[in-house]
Design a protein around this motif. Structure first.
Motif, PDB file in Angstrom:
ATOM      1  N   ASP A 434     -19.550  -5.708  -2.107  1.00  0.00           N
ATOM      2  CA  ASP A 434     -18.538  -5.855  -3.159  1.00  0.00           C
ATOM      3  C   ASP A 434     -18.811  -7.062  -4.046  1.00  0.00           C
TER       4      ASP A 434
ATOM      5  N   GLU B  30     -17.725  -8.786 -18.230  1.00  0.00           N
ATOM      6  CA  GLU B  30     -18.765  -8.932 -17.201  1.00  0.00           C
ATOM      7  C   GLU B  30     -18.157  -9.467 -15.910  1.00  0.00           C
ATOM      8  N   VAL B  33     -15.892  -6.683 -14.179  1.00  0.00           N
ATOM      9  CA  VAL B  33     -16.604  -5.618 -13.471  1.00  0.00           C
ATOM     10  C   VAL B  33     -17.216  -6.146 -12.178  1.00  0.00           C
ATOM     11  N   ARG B  34     -17.516  -7.427 -12.131  1.00  0.00           N
ATOM     12  CA  ARG B  34     -18.060  -7.975 -10.889  1.00  0.00           C
ATOM     13  C   ARG B  34     -16.951  -8.224  -9.868  1.00  0.00           C
ATOM     14  N   PRO B  37     -14.523  -4.036  -9.720  1.00  0.00           N
ATOM     15  CA  PRO B  37     -15.122  -2.880 -10.389  1.00  0.00           C
ATOM     16  C   PRO B  37     -14.267  -1.621 -10.304  1.00  0.00           C
ATOM     17  N   ASP B  38     -13.514  -1.464  -9.226  1.00  0.00           N
ATOM     18  CA  ASP B  38     -12.778  -0.206  -9.043  1.00  0.00           C
ATOM     19  C   ASP B  38     -11.347  -0.269  -9.543  1.00  0.00           C
ATOM     20  N   SER B  50     -12.086   2.991 -14.608  1.00  0.00           N
ATOM     21  CA  SER B  50     -12.153   1.776 -13.802  1.00  0.00           C
ATOM     22  C   SER B  50     -12.896   0.730 -14.625  1.00  0.00           C
ATOM     23  N   TYR B  51     -12.891  -0.515 -14.145  1.00  0.00           N
ATOM     24  CA  TYR B  51     -13.674  -1.519 -14.866  1.00  0.00           C
ATOM     25  C   TYR B  51     -15.150  -1.174 -14.868  1.00  0.00           C
ATOM     26  N   ARG B  52     -15.617  -0.553 -13.791  1.00  0.00           N
ATOM     27  CA  ARG B  52     -17.010  -0.125 -13.760  1.00  0.00           C
ATOM     28  C   ARG B  52     -17.287   0.868 -14.896  1.00  0.00           C
ATOM     29  N   TYR B  55     -16.971  -0.777 -18.436  1.00  0.00           N
ATOM     30  CA  TYR B  55     -18.154  -1.603 -18.702  1.00  0.00           C
ATOM     31  C   TYR B  55     -19.353  -0.719 -19.054  1.00  0.00           C
ATOM     32  N   GLN B  56     -19.537   0.330 -18.255  1.00  0.00           N
ATOM     33  CA  GLN B  56     -20.663   1.231 -18.456  1.00  0.00           C
ATOM     34  C   GLN B  56     -20.594   1.870 -19.842  1.00  0.00           C
TER      35      GLN B  56
END
Lengths: 551, 551
Positions: A434, B30, B33-34, B37-38, B50-52, B55-56
Motif C-alpha cells: 500500500d 500525486e 494517489v500514493r 489510491p482506492d 478512485s484516486y487511482r 490520476y490515470q
C-alpha cells in the motif's frame, strides 16, 4: 504548430511586491495577531499571553537583538527548556533577520561550546537554571564569547557566576524598541541552524530555510488537523528540530501553546484535564512513562491527538494509549528533514479495527507528509528502486522542499547525504504494497547473520508483546561463525519478576524465524536513552564490549 | 561585530533536486494517489473514480494533449459544466505543461471567440451539450481554430455540426499513452488563464502561477477545514476561478469531488442527504434558491460547511441557512486573487450568539486568508491607510503570493491594477476596529448624494430585512440637485403582493439615515444576474436610462 503561445509571450509580468512575498513562518504570527489578537497564545506556568502580547514581545526581542548588533545572517543561540522565551525566540530572532540556533539543553558544556563556536553564535539566550552548564561551556569556548541574555526561570541552580552579569531577558525586552518585522530577502535564506545529536563524531549543523520552515509548519497544521481551537501541550522539547516545527504550526493554526519545562507524567495527565489539551507530541518513551502512572487508568475526557516519533513506537504501547483515549499519530523524521517527513496516515477504515489490530498498522512510518514530494526505497549504490513487497530492504530516500539546505561548513557531508538528488536518510526500510514505509533499522543497526539481514526493530516489536517485558533493545553481537547474532537487552515489566531466560527464548522461537531469535539476553533496570527518548544503541554496544571482554 | 556570520559564509549549499521542488497543485494528486489510491475521488452521475483512476485518466489526457502537439506554455481551453472531464483538465493540462483556460460556459459565441483568439488556444475541450455555442464561436473566430475534443455528456443539444467530427474525449483518452507528469521548470510559470467577466469592455486574461495555485488551494483546505473525510458538492462552476481553486484543494485534502452539472435546488438538497455532503460553495443567490424549496424545511442530517462569495450575502439569508444546519462561511475574492482572498473567520465566541446576531457579523468580508500577506484600506491616490473605525471608506488593497501574475497582453491594465505594490481591488470598504473588512460597494457602484457617499450594499442589507422583499438592488440615479440619489429595484417575496411603495419608503425612513432612503423604487419579477450569481447593475442602469427617457 507555432510554439510561442500567448502565455510565453508575456510570461514576464514582473514578480513584484504585490504578488510575491517570501514564504516565512513570521507571517503566521502576523496573521494570528490580526485575526485573533485577544486569543490565548501562550501559557507558561502562571503567565499567559494573548496573540497581541506574544507578537509585541517577539518584536521587542527582535528590537533588542538589533540594538545588540544582530544583523541578517547572524546566529543567536538558545539554551532553554520549553518556555515563552523559547517561543519568542522562534519569532523574534528571524524578525531581526537572525538565525535561530536552539541548542539541546541537556548537552554537556563541551558539546555546547563546540556548537557555539562552529555556529559563530553572537548571542546566547539561556535559562538561569542552566547556569552551571553555561559556565562550563563558556570556559571551554575558544572563540570570542557571545553576548549573554539570561531568562529568569523559577528554579535557580545556585551555581556560581564569575563573569559580568548577563543581560536580564525581561528588562531587556522592557526597554527595547519593538522592531518592524522583516521578511527575508530570499525565502531560501536560513532561519534556523539545528545540530544533529551526533552519536558519533562532532554534531553537524543542519540549515533550515524560511521556505522549508513555512511549508513544513503548514504541512503539520494539516497533518495534525490543528485549528483555532487547538490547545497544544509542549511535552516535546522546542530545541528538537524547532519542536518538529510545531513552534510555528500551532501559531499558523491560531491555537494555544501550553509550555511545560519538565515532562513529569503525572503533571502531563493533570494538564490534559485542567487545560483542555487537544494536541501534544512526544517520543514513544513518554507514552510508556504515562502508561506507568496510576492516573492513566482514568480515560481522557476528550480525545487528544498525540503525535509520536523520534524512535519507532511499539504496537502494544500504542494500543494501550488508544484504549485510554489518545489518537496516536506516528510521525517519522530527522533533523535533516525539519522533523516530521513521513506520517502513518490514519485510514478511515482503520476506525472499525480493534486497538491491537490498528496499532500493528500504526507502527509503520507511513507515507510522505504534504511537504515531502517523493519517498523512495532505493539501493544506496545503484539508486534503483526496491520492490514494494513488504520484504525487500532498501535505503529510505526523500526529496522535497523540507529537506535541509545542507550541513553548515561541511560540503563533504552535505554531498554524501544529498548529492545524488535524494536525501539518503540512512534508515533501512521495507515498503508495503500500500506504499506505507516501515523502518527496519538504522543502516548501522541492522544485524547481518549468516548473510541474512535481521531487523532489530522487528525483534523488539515482537518481544514487546511478551507480558513480562517493559522495554527491549536489540543489537548485533559479533559471532565467529554467523558473523553477527541478535543480542537483546530487556527491562522487565514493573512489578513482575525477572523472566526466566530459557522460557523467554522458547517463547521467541514460537513467534519468529529461528535465525532471528536472540542468542543472548541481558536483563537491565533501564535502557540508555538520549534527552529526546532515542535509544542509545551505541551505549549498549559499549556495554556489550565490556561484557564480552570480561566474560 | 564582524558581519560575516557562519550562515552567510556557506549560505550557498545549492538548491538541488533533493531539496527544491516547484510548488504545483499537480503534487496534490500525486500524493493523493500514493496515500489513498482506492478512495473515492470523483462522483459524476453514475460514474465514480478512485484516486487511482482519476490520476490515470489525468495522465492519459496529458499524454493525448502532448500527442496533439501541446508543449509547455500552450493554452488549452475548456467549455464545460462541472464534470470529471473538467476535473481531469485541471490536472492533465498542467501535467502536459499546458495552460488551462476554463471559459465560462454561459458566455455567448462572440465572447468565447474573443477569449480563444486572445488566449491563442491550441485545443478546445467542450461538452456536447454546448455544441451550438461552439459552432457560433468557431464561426466568429478570426484566428486559426483550435483542435477540438468533445466530451459526450448525457444531453445533446441537437444542433447541427457542419465541420469535421471533433475528437471524442473518451476514445482519445483510451488510446493515449499516459504521460509522466512534469512539474513546471519554475513555480511561477503559468498554470491557468482565467478571463474576467468584463462587464465593460473586453474580458481581461488573468494569469495564475503554479505557486499561487498551490498556496491558494492549501489555504482553502485549511480555511474550509477539509480533510480525507470531506465530500465536496460542486455547486460552484469549475470555470469560475478554477472553482475558487477548490478543484485542487479537495484533492490536496484527499476528499471526494461530487460533480453537479446543473444546480437544481431540489437536487442539491437531495444530494446533501444521499451523498453525505460535508462541504459546498455557492454564490448567495444559490442560498436564496435553496431556501425557497419546500424540502428546505427539513433540517440537515449533519452540518454542511457552505462557503459563499462572489457577491455580498445578506444576513437574513445567512441566518435562515444557519437555522437549517448550514455553517455558512463568507469568503471574498475576485478573479485577480485566485478566488478567495478574505474570509469572515468564525470566532469561537460567535457560537453562543443567535443566528441573527451572528449573521450580521458574517456578512463582513473579514480578514486575509492564510495565503494573503497583507490587507489594507487605502486612499487610492495617496495610498495612505484609512482608519479602522468601521466608517471611513477606502479602497481595499491586497498583497500576497495569491495575487495574479498580471493581465495577459495588457501591461497597462496590469500596471493600473497592481503597479504600486498592491492590488487595488476597486472595492470600497470600511475596516472595523477588530480588523474585519466590510465591503460597501464597487468603486463604480457607490452613490454620491449631496457630497455624501452612500453604500448601495448597506441599503440593500437593510431593505432585505423587510418581510415583503425577496431581492433588492440599489443603484445611483442622476439627480439635478443632489447629483445622485438611491434607486431601488425590488423583487417582492414570493406569495405576497407587491408592497405599497409609500409604506416601504416610510419603513426605510425608520431604519436608515434619511439621505440614504431610495427616492425611487421599481418593482420587478427578477433581477439580472451573471451566470455566477453576480448582480448585473449595469443592466439595471440601462433599464433606468430607458425608464427616464420615456418618463
Amino acid at each position: 504548430m507555432d510554439n510561442s503561445g500567448a502565455t510565453q509571450q508575456s510570461s514576464g509580468p514582473p514578480q513584484g511586491e504585490s504578488n510575491h512575498v517570501p514564504l516565512s513562518p513570521i507571517s503566521f504570527l502576523e496573521r494570528a495577531v490580526r485575526v485573533h489578537p485577544d486569543r490565548l497564545a501562550v501559557v507558561d506556568g502562571d503567565v499567559t499571553l494573548s496573540y497581541r502580547g506574544f507578537y509585541q514581545r517577539s518584536r521587542q526581542l527582535a528590537g533588542a537583538l538589533q540594538a545588540m548588533g544582530i544583523t541578517p545572517g547572524n546566529v543567536v543561540s538558545t539554551l532553554g527548556m520549553n518556555s515563552r522565551a523559547m517561543l519568542e525566540a522562534h519569532y523574534g530572532v528571524p524578525m531581526a533577520g537572525g538565525v535561530l540556533n536552539a541548542i539541546n539543553a541537556r548537552l554537556d558544556g563541551a558539546s555546547i561550546a563546540f556548537i557555539m563556536a562552529h555556529a559563530e553564535s553572537r548571542v546566547l539566550i539561556f535559562d538561569r537554571s542552566l547556569r552551571s552548564v553555561v559556565v562550563k561551556a563558556l570556559a571551554q569556548l575558544e572563540s570570542s564569547p557571545p553576548l549573554l541574555i539570561e531568562v529568569e526561570d523559577a528554579s535557580d541552580d545556585g551555581s556560581p557566576w564569575d563573569r559580568p552579569a548577563p543581560h536580564a531577558y525581561e528588562s531587556l525586552l522592557e526597554s527595547a524598541t519593538p522592531c518592524s518585522p522583516r521578511l527575508p530577502d530570499d525565502e531560501c535564506d536560513c532561519i534556523a541552524l539545528n545540530y544533529t545529536s551526533g552519536t558519533t563524531g562532532n554534531p553537524k549543523g543542519v540549515i533550515y530555510s524560511h521556505r522549508g520552515a513555512y511549508l513544513n509548519a503548514l504541512s503539520n497544521t494539516l497533518t495534525l488537523k490543528m485549528d483555532d481551537r487547538t490547545v497544544y501541550l509542549w511535552t516535546l522539547p522546542m530545541f528538537h528540530c524547532n519542536g518538529w516545527t510545531h513552534t510555528w504550526a500551532v501559531t499558523a493554526a491560531g491555537g494555544t501553546h501550553v509550555c511545560m519545562r519538565r515532562v513529569e507524567p503525572a503533571r502531563v495527565l493533570n494538564m490534559i484535564h485542567a487545560r483542555g489539551i487537544t494536541h501534544m507530541a512526544a517520543a514513544p518513551i513518554i507514552m510508556t512513562m504515562l502508561l506507568d502512572r496510576p492516573e492513566a487508568s482514568t480515560p481522557l475526557p476528550r480525545p487528544v491527538l498525540l503525535a509520536t516519533g523520534g524512535a519507532p513506537p511499539n504496537s502494544a504501547t500504542i494500543a494501550r494509549m488508544s484504549a485510554l483515549g489518545f489518537d496516536v499519530l506516528h510521525l517519522y523524521g530527522m533533523t535533516e528533514t525539519y522533523g516530521p517527513s513521513l506520517v502513518c496516515q490514519f485510514q478511515p477504515e482503520w476506525s472499525s479495527m480493534t486497538h491491537e489490530a490498528r496499532a500493528r498498522l500504526q507502527i509503520r512510518q507511513g507515507v510522505g507528509t504534504f511537504a515531502i514530494e517523493r519517498v523512495a526505497l532505493k539501493d544506496p549504490v545503484t539508486h534503483e528502486d526496491v520492490p514494494a513487497d513488504g520484504q525487500s530492504l532498501g535505503h529510505l530516500m526523500l526529496r522535497g522542499n523540507t529537506i535541509m539546505q545542507g550541513y553548515i561548513k561541511n560540503p563533504d557531508a552535505t554531498r554524501e547525504a544529498m548529492g545524488r538528488g535524494w536525501l539518503d536518510t540512512g534508515d533501512i526500510a521495507v515498503m508495503h504494497e500500500d506504499g506505507y514505509i516501515e523502518i527496519r533499522d538504522r543502516a548501522k543497526d541492522i544485524i547481518i547473520s549468516g548473510g541474512e539481514s535481521i531487523s532489530s526493530i522487528e525483534i523488539e516489536e515482537i518481544m514487546m508483546s511478551h507480558p513480562a517485558i517493559r522495554e527491549v533493545a536489540v543489537i548485533a553481537r559479533p559471532h565467529d561463525f554467523w558473523g553477527e547474532t541478535p543480542h537483546a537487552f530487556v527491562v522487565s515489566a514493573s512489578g513482575t519478576d525477572t523472566p526466566n531466560e530459557a522460557d523467554l527464548l522458547n517463547w521467541c522461537r514460537e513467534h519468529m524465524a529461528h535465525f532471528k531469535v536472540p542468542r543472548h539476553i541481558t536483563f537491565q533496570t533501564s535502557l540508555p536513552r538520549t534527552s529526546t527518548g532515542k535509544l542509545q544503541k551505541y551505549a549498549l554496544r559499549e556495554h556489550q564490549k565490556t561484557q564480552m571482554a570480561t566474560a
